[in-house]
Design an enzyme around this catalytic site. Structure first.
Site, PDB file in Angstrom:
ATOM      1  N   ARG A  17       0.829  -1.219   0.000  1.00 23.76           N
ATOM      2  CA  ARG A  17       0.000   0.000   0.000  1.00 23.76           C
ATOM      3  C   ARG A  17       0.857   1.259   0.000  1.00 23.76           C
ATOM      4  NH1 ARG A  17      -2.625  -3.904   2.898  1.00 23.76           N
ATOM      5  NH2 ARG A  17      -1.570  -3.277   4.805  1.00 23.76           N
ATOM      6  N   GLU A  68       6.802 -11.027  14.328  1.00 19.48           N
ATOM      7  CA  GLU A  68       6.315 -11.712  15.525  1.00 19.48           C
ATOM      8  C   GLU A  68       6.612 -13.218  15.424  1.00 19.48           C
ATOM      9  OE1 GLU A  68       2.301 -10.720  16.328  1.00 19.48           O
ATOM     10  OE2 GLU A  68       2.188 -12.039  18.084  1.00 19.48           O
TER      11      GLU A  68
HETATM   12  P1  AMP Z   1       4.552  -2.585  11.504  1.00 22.04           P
HETATM   13  O1  AMP Z   1       5.808  -3.116  10.870  1.00 22.04           O
HETATM   14  O2  AMP Z   1       4.127  -3.355  12.717  1.00 22.04           O
HETATM   15  O3  AMP Z   1       4.631  -1.093  11.766  1.00 22.04           O
HETATM   16  O4  AMP Z   1       3.381  -2.839  10.466  1.00 22.04           O
HETATM   17  C1  AMP Z   1       3.244  -1.989   9.383  1.00 22.04           C
HETATM   18  C2  AMP Z   1       2.800  -2.717   8.147  1.00 22.04           C
HETATM   19  O5  AMP Z   1       1.775  -3.675   8.404  1.00 22.04           O
HETATM   20  C3  AMP Z   1       2.218  -1.715   7.176  1.00 22.04           C
HETATM   21  O6  AMP Z   1       2.669  -2.034   5.871  1.00 22.04           O
HETATM   22  C4  AMP Z   1       0.724  -1.867   7.324  1.00 22.04           C
HETATM   23  O7  AMP Z   1       0.106  -1.812   6.076  1.00 22.04           O
HETATM   24  C5  AMP Z   1       0.513  -3.242   7.962  1.00 22.04           C
HETATM   25  N1  AMP Z   1      -0.366  -3.190   9.162  1.00 22.04           N
HETATM   26  C6  AMP Z   1       0.002  -3.440  10.437  1.00 22.04           C
HETATM   27  N2  AMP Z   1      -1.040  -3.345  11.283  1.00 22.04           N
HETATM   28  C7  AMP Z   1      -2.104  -2.987  10.539  1.00 22.04           C
HETATM   29  C8  AMP Z   1      -3.490  -2.698  10.835  1.00 22.04           C
HETATM   30  N3  AMP Z   1      -3.989  -2.732  12.082  1.00 22.04           N
HETATM   31  N4  AMP Z   1      -4.294  -2.341   9.807  1.00 22.04           N
HETATM   32  C9  AMP Z   1      -3.797  -2.271   8.540  1.00 22.04           C
HETATM   33  N5  AMP Z   1      -2.530  -2.532   8.193  1.00 22.04           N
HETATM   34  C10 AMP Z   1      -1.668  -2.900   9.178  1.00 22.04           C
END
Ligand code: AMP
Length: 177
Positions: free
Chosen positions: A60, A97
């Site tokens: 995205r 995770e």
């Molecule tokens: P992080 O690495 O944990 O910051 O996760 C970020 C990535 O995971 C991004 O590319 C987001 O599109 C996706 N992502 C993580 N959590 C969500 C959520 N609650 N809703 C939508 N996309 C998420």
């Protein structure tokens, strides 16, 4: 303006796993006025930084990053999951995770000394953005900003990224996971 953007984002409970509130931006992207307003707001933040490149994170981050790059007249470079880019790559492995993942960039596409803006739709734990920032720094780039449509502050990603010395901006915040 941001209230109307928040209203266009759909929340899907328990996707992709129980306990996660998935913030689905496809409903916002499908709304012409909403998509334009979102990109205008993000581009207004990015433009004064006058970056050399806009970097989008799969998948995205490609949609928003490419639109921002177009709006401010800068080049766009994709950071992709392992094995997707056709040319020689540089990459970084990072811990999820469960297990690990790998992000890659075409070798030489982010020249040493370039100033870049990192774009994704959402920051949660920050793991993806921090790994991308590290990969970009390994190329000799400096990160002017990491820019997101959505921040989930309860997950601490923004604070973690800022602790790495990366300025962070997001248009919208949502409580919870
Ligand atoms: P992080 O690495 O944990 O910051 O996760 C970020 C990535 O995971 C991004 O590319 C987001 O599109 C996706 N992502 C993580 N959590 C969500 C959520 N609650 N809703 C939508 N996309 C998420």
């Amino acid at each position: 303006m941001s209230t109307h953007l928040a209203d266009l984002i759909r929340t899907i409970p328990d996707f992709p796993k129980p306990g996660v509130q998935f913030r689905d931006i496809t409903t916002l992207l499908a709304d012409g006025e909403g998509f334009r307003d979102l990109v205008d707001e993000l581009a207004a933040i990015a433009a004064p930084l006058d970056p050399d490149l806009v970097i989008g994170i799969e998948a995205r981050g490609f949609i928003l990053g490419a639109a921002i790059a177009h709006a401010i007249g800068k080049g766009f470079v994709p950071v992709r999951k392992a094995g997707k880019l056709p040319g020689p790559t540089v990459g970084i492995d990072y811990v999820l995770e469960y297990g690990t993942d790998r992000l890659e960039l075409h070798r030489g596409q982010v020249p040493a000394g370039s100033r870049v803006i990192l774009v994704d739709d959402l920051i949660a734990t920050g793991g993806t953005a921090i790994a991308t920032a590290q990969l970009l720094r390994e190329q000799g780039a400096s990160i002017s900003m990491a820019l997101f449509a959505i921040d989930l502050p309860n997950l601490g990603g923004r604070a973690a990224l800022e602790a790495e010395g990366v300025p962070v901006r997001a248009i919208l915040t949502f409580d919870g996971h």
